[in-house]
Design a protein around this motif. Sequence first.
Motif, PDB file in Angstrom:
ATOM      1  N   TYR A  72      97.330  62.951 108.612  1.00  0.00           N
ATOM      2  CA  TYR A  72      97.536  64.378 108.850  1.00  0.00           C
ATOM      3  C   TYR A  72      96.963  65.143 107.675  1.00  0.00           C
ATOM      4  CZ  TYR A  72     100.704  62.784 112.438  1.00  0.00           C
ATOM      5  OH  TYR A  72     101.221  62.164 113.530  1.00  0.00           O
ATOM      6  N   MET A  73      96.314  66.250 107.982  1.00  0.00           N
ATOM      7  CA  MET A  73      95.743  67.099 106.947  1.00  0.00           C
ATOM      8  C   MET A  73      96.574  68.377 106.863  1.00  0.00           C
ATOM      9  SD  MET A  73      93.290  65.124 106.103  1.00  0.00           S
ATOM     10  CE  MET A  73      92.175  66.029 105.086  1.00  0.00           C
ATOM     11  N   LEU A  74      96.789  68.857 105.639  1.00  0.00           N
ATOM     12  CA  LEU A  74      97.465  70.141 105.479  1.00  0.00           C
ATOM     13  C   LEU A  74      96.596  71.217 106.097  1.00  0.00           C
ATOM     14  CD1 LEU A  74      98.799  69.937 101.827  1.00  0.00           C
ATOM     15  CD2 LEU A  74     100.101  69.754 103.926  1.00  0.00           C
ATOM     16  N   PRO A  75      97.103  72.169 106.806  1.00  0.00           N
ATOM     17  CA  PRO A  75      98.492  72.491 107.102  1.00  0.00           C
ATOM     18  C   PRO A  75      98.950  72.013 108.477  1.00  0.00           C
ATOM     19  CG  PRO A  75      97.162  74.385 107.608  1.00  0.00           C
ATOM     20  CD  PRO A  75      96.215  73.281 107.164  1.00  0.00           C
ATOM     21  N   THR A  76      98.369  70.956 109.013  1.00  0.00           N
ATOM     22  CA  THR A  76      98.750  70.437 110.325  1.00  0.00           C
ATOM     23  C   THR A  76     100.235  70.094 110.356  1.00  0.00           C
ATOM     24  OG1 THR A  76      96.558  69.452 110.554  1.00  0.00           O
ATOM     25  CG2 THR A  76      98.275  68.636 112.026  1.00  0.00           C
ATOM     26  N   PRO A  77     100.951  70.514 111.398  1.00  0.00           N
ATOM     27  CA  PRO A  77     102.368  70.150 111.504  1.00  0.00           C
ATOM     28  C   PRO A  77     102.541  68.630 111.615  1.00  0.00           C
ATOM     29  CG  PRO A  77     101.794  71.839 113.114  1.00  0.00           C
ATOM     30  CD  PRO A  77     100.510  71.366 112.507  1.00  0.00           C
ATOM     31  N   LEU A  78     103.588  68.146 111.006  1.00  0.00           N
ATOM     32  CA  LEU A  78     103.897  66.717 111.051  1.00  0.00           C
ATOM     33  C   LEU A  78     104.730  66.415 112.292  1.00  0.00           C
ATOM     34  CD1 LEU A  78     104.784  66.085 107.309  1.00  0.00           C
ATOM     35  CD2 LEU A  78     102.599  65.777 108.474  1.00  0.00           C
ATOM     36  N   LEU A 104      92.056  56.829 102.820  1.00  0.00           N
ATOM     37  CA  LEU A 104      91.692  55.518 103.358  1.00  0.00           C
ATOM     38  C   LEU A 104      92.085  54.396 102.408  1.00  0.00           C
ATOM     39  CD1 LEU A 104      88.237  56.236 105.030  1.00  0.00           C
ATOM     40  CD2 LEU A 104      90.449  55.884 106.139  1.00  0.00           C
ATOM     41  N   ASN A 105      91.951  54.628 101.104  1.00  0.00           N
ATOM     42  CA  ASN A 105      92.383  53.629 100.133  1.00  0.00           C
ATOM     43  C   ASN A 105      93.894  53.443 100.185  1.00  0.00           C
ATOM     44  OD1 ASN A 105      89.761  53.246  99.261  1.00  0.00           O
ATOM     45  ND2 ASN A 105      89.936  54.703  97.586  1.00  0.00           N
ATOM     46  N   ALA A 106      94.625  54.544 100.367  1.00  0.00           N
ATOM     47  CA  ALA A 106      96.080  54.461 100.492  1.00  0.00           C
ATOM     48  C   ALA A 106      96.464  53.674 101.738  1.00  0.00           C
ATOM     49  CB  ALA A 106      96.683  55.867 100.530  1.00  0.00           C
ATOM     50  N   ALA A 107      95.760  53.918 102.845  1.00  0.00           N
ATOM     51  CA  ALA A 107      96.040  53.197 104.086  1.00  0.00           C
ATOM     52  C   ALA A 107      95.800  51.701 103.913  1.00  0.00           C
ATOM     53  CB  ALA A 107      95.186  53.751 105.221  1.00  0.00           C
ATOM     54  N   ASP A 119      92.308  68.984 101.675  1.00  0.00           N
ATOM     55  CA  ASP A 119      90.948  69.155 102.197  1.00  0.00           C
ATOM     56  C   ASP A 119      89.945  68.171 101.601  1.00  0.00           C
ATOM     57  OD1 ASP A 119      91.105  70.351  99.696  1.00  0.00           O
ATOM     58  OD2 ASP A 119      89.804  72.024 100.228  1.00  0.00           O
ATOM     59  N   ARG A 120      90.331  67.431 100.570  1.00  0.00           N
ATOM     60  CA  ARG A 120      89.473  66.401  99.981  1.00  0.00           C
ATOM     61  C   ARG A 120      89.899  65.002 100.419  1.00  0.00           C
ATOM     62  NH1 ARG A 120      90.227  66.600  94.209  1.00  0.00           N
ATOM     63  NH2 ARG A 120      92.326  67.184  94.821  1.00  0.00           N
ATOM     64  N   SER A 121      90.829  64.915 101.383  1.00  0.00           N
ATOM     65  CA  SER A 121      91.374  63.641 101.878  1.00  0.00           C
ATOM     66  C   SER A 121      92.105  62.862 100.796  1.00  0.00           C
ATOM     67  CB  SER A 121      90.271  62.773 102.497  1.00  0.00           C
ATOM     68  OG  SER A 121      89.767  63.392 103.642  1.00  0.00           O
ATOM     69  N   VAL A 122      92.803  63.590  99.939  1.00  0.00           N
ATOM     70  CA  VAL A 122      93.622  62.995  98.894  1.00  0.00           C
ATOM     71  C   VAL A 122      95.081  63.112  99.317  1.00  0.00           C
ATOM     72  CG1 VAL A 122      94.361  63.220  96.483  1.00  0.00           C
ATOM     73  CG2 VAL A 122      91.954  63.489  97.077  1.00  0.00           C
ATOM     74  N   VAL A 123      95.829  62.031  99.180  1.00  0.00           N
ATOM     75  CA  VAL A 123      97.250  62.018  99.551  1.00  0.00           C
ATOM     76  C   VAL A 123      98.019  62.991  98.664  1.00  0.00           C
ATOM     77  CG1 VAL A 123      99.325  60.599  99.731  1.00  0.00           C
ATOM     78  CG2 VAL A 123      97.102  59.628 100.345  1.00  0.00           C
ATOM     79  N   VAL A 124      98.757  63.915  99.297  1.00  0.00           N
ATOM     80  CA  VAL A 124      99.494  64.941  98.544  1.00  0.00           C
ATOM     81  C   VAL A 124     101.012  64.835  98.685  1.00  0.00           C
ATOM     82  CG1 VAL A 124      97.583  66.595  98.536  1.00  0.00           C
ATOM     83  CG2 VAL A 124      99.243  66.633 100.425  1.00  0.00           C
ATOM     84  N   ARG A 125     101.477  63.974  99.589  1.00  0.00           N
ATOM     85  CA  ARG A 125     102.924  63.734  99.756  1.00  0.00           C
ATOM     86  C   ARG A 125     103.149  62.234  99.818  1.00  0.00           C
ATOM     87  NH1 ARG A 125     104.498  68.010 104.531  1.00  0.00           N
ATOM     88  NH2 ARG A 125     103.856  69.862 103.399  1.00  0.00           N
ATOM     89  N   THR A 126     104.332  61.816  99.415  1.00  0.00           N
ATOM     90  CA  THR A 126     104.660  60.387  99.448  1.00  0.00           C
ATOM     91  C   THR A 126     104.551  59.870 100.875  1.00  0.00           C
ATOM     92  OG1 THR A 126     106.135  60.556  97.544  1.00  0.00           O
ATOM     93  CG2 THR A 126     106.489  58.696  99.033  1.00  0.00           C
ATOM     94  N   PRO A 127     103.703  58.881 101.113  1.00  0.00           N
ATOM     95  CA  PRO A 127     103.635  58.266 102.442  1.00  0.00           C
ATOM     96  C   PRO A 127     104.955  57.564 102.761  1.00  0.00           C
ATOM     97  CG  PRO A 127     101.675  57.715 101.151  1.00  0.00           C
ATOM     98  CD  PRO A 127     102.673  58.332 100.212  1.00  0.00           C
ATOM     99  N   VAL A 128     105.491  57.848 103.945  1.00  0.00           N
ATOM    100  CA  VAL A 128     106.759  57.280 104.371  1.00  0.00           C
ATOM    101  C   VAL A 128     106.668  56.803 105.804  1.00  0.00           C
ATOM    102  CG1 VAL A 128     108.179  58.671 102.815  1.00  0.00           C
ATOM    103  CG2 VAL A 128     107.672  59.513 105.103  1.00  0.00           C
TER     104      VAL A 128
END
Length: 78
Positions: free
Chosen positions: A46-52, A28-31, A67-76
Amino acid sequence: MGRATPTGDGGDDGLKTSWPELVGFEMLNAADRINIDRPDVFPAFYMLPTPLPTDYNPTRVILVGDDRSVVVRTPVIG
């Protein structure tokens, strides 16, 4: 507010298209940060492992979190 910053990675308009600095942020902070940089786009969560999504949407920023709602990939945009 709403100031565009060039990233060197997209388009001739100089608008930001990726946010590598947000990896490790709470989603949410990233958004919020993305909305400050680009109020013309919307975050899609999207949460891992949900398909993009496989389609391209120039007004969507894909945020992938763990699972902790932490961004794990570069938002694009996409």
